[in-house]
Motif scaffolding. Structure first.
Motif, PDB file in Angstrom:
ATOM      1  N   LEU A   1      -0.841  -7.312  37.432  1.00  0.00           N
ATOM      2  CA  LEU A   1      -2.047  -7.867  36.807  1.00  0.00           C
ATOM      3  C   LEU A   1      -1.870  -7.982  35.303  1.00  0.00           C
ATOM      4  CD1 LEU A   1      -4.983  -8.811  37.099  1.00  0.00           C
ATOM      5  CD2 LEU A   1      -5.689  -6.411  36.967  1.00  0.00           C
ATOM      6  N   ARG A   2      -1.283  -6.958  34.719  1.00  0.00           N
ATOM      7  CA  ARG A   2      -1.027  -7.024  33.276  1.00  0.00           C
ATOM      8  C   ARG A   2      -0.052  -8.154  32.947  1.00  0.00           C
ATOM      9  NH1 ARG A   2      -1.205  -1.341  33.885  1.00  0.00           N
ATOM     10  NH2 ARG A   2       1.086  -1.255  34.072  1.00  0.00           N
ATOM     11  N   SER A   3       0.950  -8.353  33.849  1.00  0.00           N
ATOM     12  CA  SER A   3       1.910  -9.427  33.591  1.00  0.00           C
ATOM     13  C   SER A   3       1.308 -10.803  33.799  1.00  0.00           C
ATOM     14  CB  SER A   3       3.135  -9.249  34.479  1.00  0.00           C
ATOM     15  OG  SER A   3       2.762  -9.382  35.845  1.00  0.00           O
ATOM     16  N   LEU A   4       0.271 -10.900  34.663  1.00  0.00           N
ATOM     17  CA  LEU A   4      -0.357 -12.192  34.942  1.00  0.00           C
ATOM     18  C   LEU A   4      -1.616 -12.436  34.122  1.00  0.00           C
ATOM     19  CD1 LEU A   4      -0.046 -12.229  38.866  1.00  0.00           C
ATOM     20  CD2 LEU A   4       1.356 -13.484  37.220  1.00  0.00           C
ATOM     21  N   ARG A   5      -1.892 -11.621  33.189  1.00  0.00           N
ATOM     22  CA  ARG A   5      -3.102 -11.809  32.377  1.00  0.00           C
ATOM     23  C   ARG A   5      -3.037 -13.115  31.591  1.00  0.00           C
ATOM     24  NH1 ARG A   5      -4.919  -6.558  29.378  1.00  0.00           N
ATOM     25  NH2 ARG A   5      -5.224  -6.061  31.585  1.00  0.00           N
ATOM     26  N   GLY A   6      -1.828 -13.506  31.186  1.00  0.00           N
ATOM     27  CA  GLY A   6      -1.706 -14.774  30.454  1.00  0.00           C
ATOM     28  C   GLY A   6      -2.084 -15.956  31.326  1.00  0.00           C
ATOM     29  N   PHE A   7      -1.721 -15.903  32.598  1.00  0.00           N
ATOM     30  CA  PHE A   7      -2.104 -16.977  33.508  1.00  0.00           C
ATOM     31  C   PHE A   7      -3.616 -17.023  33.701  1.00  0.00           C
ATOM     32  CE2 PHE A   7       2.258 -15.933  34.664  1.00  0.00           C
ATOM     33  CZ  PHE A   7       2.859 -17.164  34.600  1.00  0.00           C
ATOM     34  N   GLY A   8      -4.224 -15.826  33.704  1.00  0.00           N
ATOM     35  CA  GLY A   8      -5.683 -15.795  33.800  1.00  0.00           C
ATOM     36  C   GLY A   8      -6.346 -16.460  32.614  1.00  0.00           C
ATOM     37  N   ASP A   9      -5.839 -16.183  31.433  1.00  0.00           N
ATOM     38  CA  ASP A   9      -6.393 -16.840  30.242  1.00  0.00           C
ATOM     39  C   ASP A   9      -6.212 -18.345  30.332  1.00  0.00           C
ATOM     40  OD1 ASP A   9      -7.031 -14.329  29.377  1.00  0.00           O
ATOM     41  OD2 ASP A   9      -5.183 -14.085  28.196  1.00  0.00           O
ATOM     42  N   TYR A  10      -5.055 -18.754  30.848  1.00  0.00           N
ATOM     43  CA  TYR A  10      -4.802 -20.198  31.004  1.00  0.00           C
ATOM     44  C   TYR A  10      -5.796 -20.826  31.974  1.00  0.00           C
ATOM     45  CZ  TYR A  10      -2.499 -24.485  32.462  1.00  0.00           C
ATOM     46  OH  TYR A  10      -2.228 -25.797  32.802  1.00  0.00           O
TER      47      TYR A  10
ATOM     48  N   GLN B   1      -8.776 -19.733  32.710  1.00  0.00           N
ATOM     49  CA  GLN B   1     -10.087 -19.770  32.074  1.00  0.00           C
ATOM     50  C   GLN B   1     -10.193 -20.981  31.147  1.00  0.00           C
ATOM     51  OE1 GLN B   1     -12.762 -17.973  32.548  1.00  0.00           O
ATOM     52  NE2 GLN B   1     -11.852 -16.519  34.047  1.00  0.00           N
ATOM     53  N   GLY B   2      -9.118 -21.256  30.422  1.00  0.00           N
ATOM     54  CA  GLY B   2      -9.141 -22.436  29.553  1.00  0.00           C
ATOM     55  C   GLY B   2      -9.261 -23.706  30.352  1.00  0.00           C
ATOM     56  N   VAL B   3      -8.530 -23.800  31.494  1.00  0.00           N
ATOM     57  CA  VAL B   3      -8.616 -24.993  32.358  1.00  0.00           C
ATOM     58  C   VAL B   3     -10.021 -25.141  32.901  1.00  0.00           C
ATOM     59  CG1 VAL B   3      -7.795 -26.025  34.493  1.00  0.00           C
ATOM     60  CG2 VAL B   3      -6.178 -24.980  32.903  1.00  0.00           C
ATOM     61  N   LEU B   4     -10.642 -24.028  33.328  1.00  0.00           N
ATOM     62  CA  LEU B   4     -12.000 -24.078  33.872  1.00  0.00           C
ATOM     63  C   LEU B   4     -12.980 -24.556  32.808  1.00  0.00           C
ATOM     64  CD1 LEU B   4     -13.951 -23.427  36.212  1.00  0.00           C
ATOM     65  CD2 LEU B   4     -14.087 -21.090  35.325  1.00  0.00           C
ATOM     66  N   ALA B   5     -12.792 -24.106  31.564  1.00  0.00           N
ATOM     67  CA  ALA B   5     -13.697 -24.525  30.483  1.00  0.00           C
ATOM     68  C   ALA B   5     -13.514 -26.000  30.166  1.00  0.00           C
ATOM     69  CB  ALA B   5     -13.446 -23.666  29.243  1.00  0.00           C
ATOM     70  N   ARG B   6     -12.275 -26.479  30.235  1.00  0.00           N
ATOM     71  CA  ARG B   6     -12.050 -27.879  29.931  1.00  0.00           C
ATOM     72  C   ARG B   6     -12.571 -28.795  31.042  1.00  0.00           C
ATOM     73  NH1 ARG B   6      -7.113 -25.893  28.078  1.00  0.00           N
ATOM     74  NH2 ARG B   6      -6.076 -26.550  30.008  1.00  0.00           N
ATOM     75  N   MET B   7     -12.412 -28.371  32.326  1.00  0.00           N
ATOM     76  CA  MET B   7     -12.848 -29.233  33.425  1.00  0.00           C
ATOM     77  C   MET B   7     -14.359 -29.233  33.552  1.00  0.00           C
ATOM     78  SD  MET B   7     -10.035 -28.561  36.405  1.00  0.00           S
ATOM     79  CE  MET B   7     -10.804 -29.805  37.408  1.00  0.00           C
ATOM     80  N   GLY B   8     -14.990 -28.109  33.505  1.00  0.00           N
ATOM     81  CA  GLY B   8     -16.436 -28.044  33.598  1.00  0.00           C
ATOM     82  C   GLY B   8     -16.980 -28.461  34.947  1.00  0.00           C
ATOM     83  N   GLN B   9     -16.174 -28.423  36.015  1.00  0.00           N
ATOM     84  CA  GLN B   9     -16.579 -28.854  37.366  1.00  0.00           C
ATOM     85  C   GLN B   9     -16.842 -27.680  38.297  1.00  0.00           C
ATOM     86  OE1 GLN B   9     -13.754 -31.490  39.131  1.00  0.00           O
ATOM     87  NE2 GLN B   9     -14.988 -31.829  41.017  1.00  0.00           N
ATOM     88  N   PHE B  10     -16.201 -26.561  38.053  1.00  0.00           N
ATOM     89  CA  PHE B  10     -16.314 -25.407  38.937  1.00  0.00           C
ATOM     90  C   PHE B  10     -17.033 -24.282  38.211  1.00  0.00           C
ATOM     91  CE2 PHE B  10     -12.461 -27.757  39.981  1.00  0.00           C
ATOM     92  CZ  PHE B  10     -12.706 -28.065  41.304  1.00  0.00           C
ATOM     93  N   GLN B  11     -17.619 -23.386  39.009  1.00  0.00           N
ATOM     94  CA  GLN B  11     -18.382 -22.288  38.429  1.00  0.00           C
ATOM     95  C   GLN B  11     -17.483 -21.195  37.886  1.00  0.00           C
ATOM     96  OE1 GLN B  11     -21.099 -20.924  41.372  1.00  0.00           O
ATOM     97  NE2 GLN B  11     -22.305 -22.837  41.402  1.00  0.00           N
ATOM     98  N   ASP B  12     -16.423 -20.851  38.646  1.00  0.00           N
ATOM     99  CA  ASP B  12     -15.526 -19.787  38.232  1.00  0.00           C
ATOM    100  C   ASP B  12     -14.110 -20.125  38.686  1.00  0.00           C
ATOM    101  OD1 ASP B  12     -15.976 -19.602  40.884  1.00  0.00           O
ATOM    102  OD2 ASP B  12     -16.593 -17.497  40.926  1.00  0.00           O
ATOM    103  N   VAL B  13     -13.201 -19.226  38.304  1.00  0.00           N
ATOM    104  CA  VAL B  13     -11.791 -19.438  38.628  1.00  0.00           C
ATOM    105  C   VAL B  13     -11.530 -19.368  40.126  1.00  0.00           C
ATOM    106  CG1 VAL B  13      -9.463 -18.560  38.243  1.00  0.00           C
ATOM    107  CG2 VAL B  13     -11.083 -18.666  36.345  1.00  0.00           C
TER     108      VAL B  13
END
Length: 342
Positions: A148-157, A159-171
């Motif tokens: 999980l610590r190693s994949l935290r960067g992917f999570g941030d990515y 979150q950024g994709v979700l904010a840019r798309m604005g189509q889905f509620q959550d990841v």
């Protein structure tokens, strides 16, 4: 045990009787004084004898009574011993039953103890297994935490994709949507691959069917040619058979006509011979062989007559006629007289 006791009582009773007999003999010898037999009168001796007999009888009666009482006591003792033996037997049976029940209870207790020990051992093994599973889970938790610590960067990515798309509620919703799309694409690819495989199998089956149909058609043509050849041969055989049958029928008709003529000639000859010679016969009109036999007999009679009339002329010697044509025995005929006798 009962036989030993009976033998012991029998021996004791025998010894007791012997002892009583000895005591009775001693008492009799003590009670009867020694008299001088020569100094006493016969009547006195008789009285003494009678008194000795009475005393002996009295002593014997007392001994009998004592023996009867002892026998009664022995019988009572024997009954008591029998009762005691029955009681001992009952006690022994009860004790055996108690021992069996006790052994059964002890065996059940041992079985329960063994089951408890097995269950305790199973519980211990289960506890050890659960402990090992817990340690494994803890290690897996640690690995998952590191991942999980190693994949935290992917999570941030994401979150950024979700904010840019604005189509889905959550990841997770976005990941589920893309996962469904990937699954549908994989299913479509799998279906297309399965369709290609089915199409290839269909083409292979079609080629196989075409090859089988071609080979079957060739076999059918060969069989048809063979059947046609057999049909031509059968027609030729039929024509030959029909021509042969027509020839046979014509020959049979000729033979039948010739046979009818022969039978008619034989019948005429038979009637002529029997009419001229006045021979009485009962031959049927259809019995040609019997008619020939009759004609042959008439000719033999005529030859015999000629031989009797001209015995010196060699030219008139009766000819040697053949034997009768029928091998069957002659049928009974009416009474007739030969020409030689006439």
């Amino acid at each position: 045990m009962a036989l030993d006791l009976e033998e012991y009582l029998r021996t004791a009773f025998r010894d007791k009787l012997q002892l009583q007999h000895d005591e009775l003999h001693e008492t009799h010898s003590r009670t009867v004084p020694a008299w001088d037999a020569t100094a006493l009168l016969p009547s006195t001796r008789l009285l003494l004898k009678r008194r000795e007999v009475v005393e002996a009888e009295r002593a014997l009666q007392s001994r009998r009574e004592e023996f009867r009482q002892r026998m009664e006591r022995l019988v009572q003792r024997w009954q008591q011993l029998g009762q005691r033996e029955e009681q001992l037997r009952d006690v022994t049976l009860k004790f055996n039953t108690f021992l069996k029940a006790s052994s059964a209870r002890q065996e059940r207790a041992l079985q329960r103890a063994a089951k408890e020990r097995a269950r305790a051992a199973g519980q211990g093994a289960k506890a050890a297994r659960l402990h090992q599973e817990l340690e494994g889970l803890l290690r897996r938790r640690e690995r998952l935490a590191q991942r999980l610590r190693s994949l935290r960067g992917f999570g941030d990515y994401l979150q950024g994709v979700l904010a840019r798309m604005g189509q889905f509620q959550d990841v997770p919703a976005m990941l589920a949507h893309f996962g469904a799309l990937a699954g549908a694409r994989a299913a479509l690819a799998q279906q297309a691959e399965a369709g290609q495989e089915r199409l290839a199998q269909g083409w292979a089956q079609l080629r196989q069917y075409q090859e089988e149909a071609g080979s079957e058609l060739l076999r059918t043509n060969d069989e048809l040619a063979q059947l046609r050849a057999q049909l031509e041969a059968a027609r030729h055989d039929v024509l030959q058979g029909e021509s042969h049958w027509a020839h046979v029928q014509g020959t049979a008709a000729q033979k039948t006509l010739l046979l009818g003529q022969v039978k008619l000639a034989v019948l005429n000859l038979f009637q002529l011979a029997t009419t001229r010679l006045e021979v009485l016969t009962d031959v049927a009109l259809e019995d040609t062989e019997a008619q020939l036999d009759t004609v042959l007999l008439c000719m033999q009679d005529l030859a015999a007559i000629c031989a009797n009339l001209h015995p010196r002329e060699p030219r008139l010697r009766p000819p040697r006629l053949p034997a009768a044509t029928s091998t069957l025995p002659m049928r009974p005929r009416g009474a007739r007289v030969s020409l030689s006798q006439e």
